[in-house]
Write a protein that holds these residues in place. Structure first.
Motif, PDB file in Angstrom:
ATOM      1  N   ARG A 189      -8.910 -12.936  26.776  1.00  0.00           N
ATOM      2  CA  ARG A 189      -8.239 -12.033  25.826  1.00  0.00           C
ATOM      3  C   ARG A 189      -9.222 -11.018  25.240  1.00  0.00           C
ATOM      4  O   ARG A 189      -8.893  -9.857  25.073  1.00  0.00           O
ATOM      5  CB  ARG A 189      -7.582 -12.852  24.700  1.00  0.00           C
ATOM      6  CG  ARG A 189      -6.348 -13.626  25.199  1.00  0.00           C
ATOM      7  CD  ARG A 189      -5.489 -14.130  24.047  1.00  0.00           C
ATOM      8  NE  ARG A 189      -6.163 -15.145  23.256  1.00  0.00           N
ATOM      9  CZ  ARG A 189      -6.287 -16.431  23.631  1.00  0.00           C
ATOM     10  NH1 ARG A 189      -5.786 -16.837  24.784  1.00  0.00           N
ATOM     11  NH2 ARG A 189      -6.912 -17.302  22.858  1.00  0.00           N
ATOM     12  N   GLU A 190     -10.430 -11.472  24.905  1.00  0.00           N
ATOM     13  CA  GLU A 190     -11.453 -10.569  24.371  1.00  0.00           C
ATOM     14  C   GLU A 190     -12.774 -10.961  25.019  1.00  0.00           C
ATOM     15  O   GLU A 190     -12.992 -12.135  25.325  1.00  0.00           O
ATOM     16  CB  GLU A 190     -11.597 -10.731  22.849  1.00  0.00           C
ATOM     17  CG  GLU A 190     -10.374 -10.326  22.050  1.00  0.00           C
ATOM     18  CD  GLU A 190     -10.579 -10.672  20.565  1.00  0.00           C
ATOM     19  OE1 GLU A 190     -11.652 -10.362  20.029  1.00  0.00           O
ATOM     20  OE2 GLU A 190      -9.670 -11.279  19.993  1.00  0.00           O
ATOM     21  N   ALA A 191     -13.667  -9.973  25.157  1.00  0.00           N
ATOM     22  CA  ALA A 191     -14.973 -10.291  25.750  1.00  0.00           C
ATOM     23  C   ALA A 191     -16.040  -9.390  25.152  1.00  0.00           C
ATOM     24  O   ALA A 191     -15.790  -8.212  24.896  1.00  0.00           O
ATOM     25  CB  ALA A 191     -14.918 -10.096  27.261  1.00  0.00           C
ATOM     26  N   ALA A 192     -17.209  -9.959  24.912  1.00  0.00           N
ATOM     27  CA  ALA A 192     -18.369  -9.170  24.474  1.00  0.00           C
ATOM     28  C   ALA A 192     -19.580  -9.687  25.236  1.00  0.00           C
ATOM     29  O   ALA A 192     -19.842 -10.891  25.277  1.00  0.00           O
ATOM     30  CB  ALA A 192     -18.576  -9.324  22.975  1.00  0.00           C
ATOM     31  N   VAL A 193     -20.308  -8.755  25.858  1.00  0.00           N
ATOM     32  CA  VAL A 193     -21.447  -9.139  26.695  1.00  0.00           C
ATOM     33  C   VAL A 193     -22.729  -8.629  26.053  1.00  0.00           C
ATOM     34  O   VAL A 193     -22.793  -7.480  25.602  1.00  0.00           O
ATOM     35  CB  VAL A 193     -21.254  -8.557  28.117  1.00  0.00           C
ATOM     36  CG1 VAL A 193     -22.532  -8.685  28.932  1.00  0.00           C
ATOM     37  CG2 VAL A 193     -20.091  -9.264  28.815  1.00  0.00           C
ATOM     38  N   VAL A 194     -23.730  -9.497  25.998  1.00  0.00           N
ATOM     39  CA  VAL A 194     -25.018  -9.109  25.406  1.00  0.00           C
ATOM     40  C   VAL A 194     -26.159  -9.566  26.320  1.00  0.00           C
ATOM     41  O   VAL A 194     -25.983 -10.439  27.168  1.00  0.00           O
ATOM     42  CB  VAL A 194     -25.213  -9.735  23.998  1.00  0.00           C
ATOM     43  CG1 VAL A 194     -24.248  -9.136  22.998  1.00  0.00           C
ATOM     44  CG2 VAL A 194     -25.082 -11.255  24.036  1.00  0.00           C
ATOM     45  N   GLY A 195     -27.333  -8.963  26.093  1.00  0.00           N
ATOM     46  CA  GLY A 195     -28.548  -9.405  26.771  1.00  0.00           C
ATOM     47  C   GLY A 195     -29.376 -10.186  25.769  1.00  0.00           C
ATOM     48  O   GLY A 195     -29.737  -9.641  24.729  1.00  0.00           O
ATOM     49  N   VAL A 196     -29.655 -11.428  26.087  1.00  0.00           N
ATOM     50  CA  VAL A 196     -30.477 -12.213  25.151  1.00  0.00           C
ATOM     51  C   VAL A 196     -31.870 -12.394  25.764  1.00  0.00           C
ATOM     52  O   VAL A 196     -32.002 -12.442  26.994  1.00  0.00           O
ATOM     53  CB  VAL A 196     -29.836 -13.578  24.778  1.00  0.00           C
ATOM     54  CG1 VAL A 196     -28.442 -13.398  24.198  1.00  0.00           C
ATOM     55  CG2 VAL A 196     -29.801 -14.515  25.956  1.00  0.00           C
ATOM     56  N   PRO A 197     -32.909 -12.463  24.902  1.00  0.00           N
ATOM     57  CA  PRO A 197     -34.276 -12.539  25.435  1.00  0.00           C
ATOM     58  C   PRO A 197     -34.450 -13.730  26.384  1.00  0.00           C
ATOM     59  O   PRO A 197     -33.908 -14.803  26.135  1.00  0.00           O
ATOM     60  CB  PRO A 197     -35.135 -12.726  24.172  1.00  0.00           C
ATOM     61  CG  PRO A 197     -34.289 -12.236  23.046  1.00  0.00           C
ATOM     62  CD  PRO A 197     -32.866 -12.499  23.439  1.00  0.00           C
ATOM     63  N   ASP A 198     -35.193 -13.497  27.467  1.00  0.00           N
ATOM     64  CA  ASP A 198     -35.386 -14.543  28.473  1.00  0.00           C
ATOM     65  C   ASP A 198     -36.809 -14.402  29.018  1.00  0.00           C
ATOM     66  O   ASP A 198     -37.206 -13.308  29.431  1.00  0.00           O
ATOM     67  CB  ASP A 198     -34.362 -14.339  29.600  1.00  0.00           C
ATOM     68  CG  ASP A 198     -34.403 -15.441  30.636  1.00  0.00           C
ATOM     69  OD1 ASP A 198     -33.532 -16.322  30.588  1.00  0.00           O
ATOM     70  OD2 ASP A 198     -35.316 -15.427  31.496  1.00  0.00           O
ATOM     71  N   ASP A 199     -37.549 -15.519  29.030  1.00  0.00           N
ATOM     72  CA  ASP A 199     -38.959 -15.460  29.447  1.00  0.00           C
ATOM     73  C   ASP A 199     -39.122 -14.991  30.885  1.00  0.00           C
ATOM     74  O   ASP A 199     -40.079 -14.300  31.216  1.00  0.00           O
ATOM     75  CB  ASP A 199     -39.603 -16.851  29.318  1.00  0.00           C
ATOM     76  CG  ASP A 199     -39.883 -17.180  27.861  1.00  0.00           C
ATOM     77  OD1 ASP A 199     -39.850 -16.243  27.035  1.00  0.00           O
ATOM     78  OD2 ASP A 199     -40.091 -18.375  27.559  1.00  0.00           O
ATOM     79  N   ASP A 200     -38.207 -15.373  31.746  1.00  0.00           N
ATOM     80  CA  ASP A 200     -38.328 -15.041  33.169  1.00  0.00           C
ATOM     81  C   ASP A 200     -37.738 -13.667  33.477  1.00  0.00           C
ATOM     82  O   ASP A 200     -38.341 -12.862  34.186  1.00  0.00           O
ATOM     83  CB  ASP A 200     -37.604 -16.129  33.981  1.00  0.00           C
ATOM     84  CG  ASP A 200     -37.701 -15.901  35.486  1.00  0.00           C
ATOM     85  OD1 ASP A 200     -38.795 -15.574  35.966  1.00  0.00           O
ATOM     86  OD2 ASP A 200     -36.669 -16.049  36.169  1.00  0.00           O
ATOM     87  N   LEU A 201     -36.565 -13.380  32.936  1.00  0.00           N
ATOM     88  CA  LEU A 201     -35.813 -12.184  33.340  1.00  0.00           C
ATOM     89  C   LEU A 201     -35.931 -11.023  32.361  1.00  0.00           C
ATOM     90  O   LEU A 201     -35.378  -9.957  32.609  1.00  0.00           O
ATOM     91  CB  LEU A 201     -34.327 -12.552  33.496  1.00  0.00           C
ATOM     92  CG  LEU A 201     -34.006 -13.612  34.551  1.00  0.00           C
ATOM     93  CD1 LEU A 201     -32.586 -14.137  34.375  1.00  0.00           C
ATOM     94  CD2 LEU A 201     -34.194 -13.051  35.955  1.00  0.00           C
ATOM     95  N   GLY A 202     -36.642 -11.209  31.265  1.00  0.00           N
ATOM     96  CA  GLY A 202     -36.672 -10.181  30.219  1.00  0.00           C
ATOM     97  C   GLY A 202     -35.465 -10.350  29.314  1.00  0.00           C
ATOM     98  O   GLY A 202     -35.581 -10.691  28.146  1.00  0.00           O
TER      99      GLY A 202
END
Ligand code: MCA
Ligand code: AMP
Length: 470
Positions: free
Chosen positions: A403-416
């Motif tokens: 119904r609703e979606a929100a996408v974020v980038g969270v800090p990750d040691d391997d992938l940035g």
């Protein structure tokens, strides 16, 4: 001539090398490459635009080289592209057919195969430097990817500027295992090598072990990687040590964490060269072989590129190494336009020819640049891939259980950063991850889907993404 090492006159006069390109278990001499790619040129010459499934194979190399010889703009397609993204790219670009490898579903387009053993020695006139070399699709903060049209002149200017900064010569052996559908792997790696005239080795995947092997077996001197690659090299000390005898390790496409820089220096003896750029601008900043390589900083403008740092009103920001500003760049390496998107082009390319990068930076008194982050939380960099949050949200909303979606980038040691999707709905997380992979490219799949009752919103109803990134 853009692909200077493939000049038919000099190749015919004996300027051949046995290992111009090694990819996917095939090695092509320069004359093999020229003959086979010219044969491709004969078969695609006159086409408006063609799609090339950008697998790391000899077929892809010949398809791309053939298009550049014939002056036919090509559209590199990620091999793992999903149905919605591919349909968009094919329709938007107006590609008239597939050249080289054929995807499982060719979407009704005709196919021109590449023949590895065909040869033609026809001599084509060099296409005009202002003509388009390719249309490359890249994500924005919202909507479907935009087609970045880049000229032959821009590519030539960028490679030459980098050659000066890195002392890159025909004596180098360039090694990488990055995707062939982005600037890093395609423009710098393959086209750079064909312009400079050095042997090019594609390892298939950019793993530490394959890089170490390419040093030993091919005598690799110049190694390219995104920060995730270098971080994995540091985690594999034997492979890292095998790169000690290389000439130069170059990192780009995302911020190289200082501990990775330090780890590489400790294990390989090399301070990596860091450089910065984008699909739209190509590479505009770099540290130099004969200059300071400062951890966390991406160096100086490359030849003929200018930068400026401004605040929200457009006023200049002091170059004191501390004050943040929006980074704009200008020079011969910039793209022409987003295909079919004049408004989007005008938003980032101003009337004076400055490209507004969307990055926040500082510049110090010596002119060194540090990239601090992005202006928008909606452009995510994961493993060096640029991913638009909006594109993934749209894909998720196409699933009946969302119904609703929100996408974020969270800090990750391997992938940035790693992609995390917050979803209001009743679908299973695994099903949603697979659904995004079907619609878009595999690297756009969220690593994690968190099902929540509601999304945090402000009074205007806008999702408070910073709260989700905590
Ligand atoms: C990935 N996997 C997943 C998911 N995501 N599985 C389930 N759900 C997910 N959401 C799988 C993968 O398919 C893979 O499976 C395994 O998990 C590990 O994935 P990953 O951690 O992503 O590692 P990887 O597959 O080894 O990829 C890391 C990578 C890649 C090689 C660094 O991200 C990469 O090639 N990045 C380069 C991007 C690039 O070239 N950017 C340049 C843009 P399996 O092991 O089975 O396959 S051009 C640019 O930026 C400018 C101009 C510039 O400055 O250069
Ligand atoms: P792309 O179009 O995929 O090349 O993504 C371009 C973006 O990648 C830039 O606008 C930056 O946000 C980021 N980027 C590229 N190189 C670097 C770098 N060396 N340091 C930090 N960010 C980078």
């Amino acid at each position: 001539m853009l692909l200077a090492s493939l000049n038919p006159a000099t190749v015919a006069a004996g300027a051949d090398i046995p290992n111009a390109v090694s990819v996917g278990g095939t090695t092509l001499s320069r004359s093999d490459l020229l003959g086979a790619a010219t044969s491709v040129a004969e078969r695609v010459g006159g086409a408006g635009r063609v799609a090339v499934l950008a697998t790391p194979t000899a077929s892809t190399v010949l398809a791309i080289t053939g298009c550049l010889i014939a002056g036919v703009p090509f559209v590199p397609i990620p091999p793992d592209v999903g149905v919605a993204e591919r349909a968009h790219i094919l329709t938007d670009s107006g590609a008239q057919g597939w050249l080289g490898e054929l995807p499982d579903d060719p979407a009704g387009l005709p196919h021109v195969p590449v023949r590895l053993h065909a040869r033609s020695w026809h001599r084509y006139a060099e296409p005009h430097p202002a003509s388009a070399a390719y249309i490359m699709y890249t994500s924005g903060t919202t909507g479907a990817p935009k087609g970045v049209q880049t000229s032959r002149r821009a590519i030539a200017a960028d490679i030459d500027a980098l050659a000066a900064a890195w002392q890159w010569t025909p004596d180098d052996v360039l090694v990488h295992g990055l995707p062939m559908f982005h600037v890093h792997g395609l423009v710098l790696g393959l086209l750079g090598s064909l312009r400079i005239g050095n042997p090019f080795v594609h390892t298939g995947k950019p793993t530490p072990q394959l890089y170490a092997q390419a040093r030993a077996e091919h005598g690799g001197t110049l190694f390219f990687g995104v920060p995730t690659v270098w971080s994995r090299v540091v985690a594999d000390p034997d492979s890292a040590r095998a790169l000690s005898s290389a000439r130069l390790l170059v990192s780009g496409s995302a911020a190289l964490p200082v501990p990775v820089f330090d780890g590489l220096r400790a294990l390989t003896g090399h301070a990596p060269v860091e450089r910065y750029g984008s699909t739209e601008s190509l590479i505009t900043l770099s540290t130099r072989v004969d200059g300071e390589r400062r951890p966390g900083w991406v160096g100086l403008p490359v030849r003929d590129v200018q930068t400026r740092l401004v605040d929200e009103t457009g006023a200049p920001v002091p170059h004191d190494g501390e004050t943040l500003g929006q980074l704009h760049v200008q020079g011969p390496t910039l793209f022409d336009k987003y295909l079919n998107r004049p408004e989007a082009t005008a938003e980032v390319l101003d009337a004076d020819g400055w490209y507004h990068t969307g990055d926040v930076a500082v510049i110090d008194q010596s002119g060194m640049h540090r990239i601090v982050g992005r202006e928008s939380v909606d452009l995510i960099k994961s493993g060096g891939y640029r991913i638009g949050a909006g594109e993934i949200e749209t894909a998720l909303l196409g699933h009946p259980g969302v119904r609703e979606a929100a996408v974020v980038g969270v800090p990750d040691d391997d992938l940035g950063q790693r992609i995390v999707a917050y979803v209001v709905g009743d679908a299973e997380p695994e099903e949603l991850i697979a659904f995004v992979g079907q619609q878009l490219s595999a690297h756009k799949r969220p690593r994690e889907v968190r099902i929540v009752d509601s999304l945090p919103r402000n009074a205007m109803g806008k999702v408070l993404k910073k709260e989700l990134m905590r």
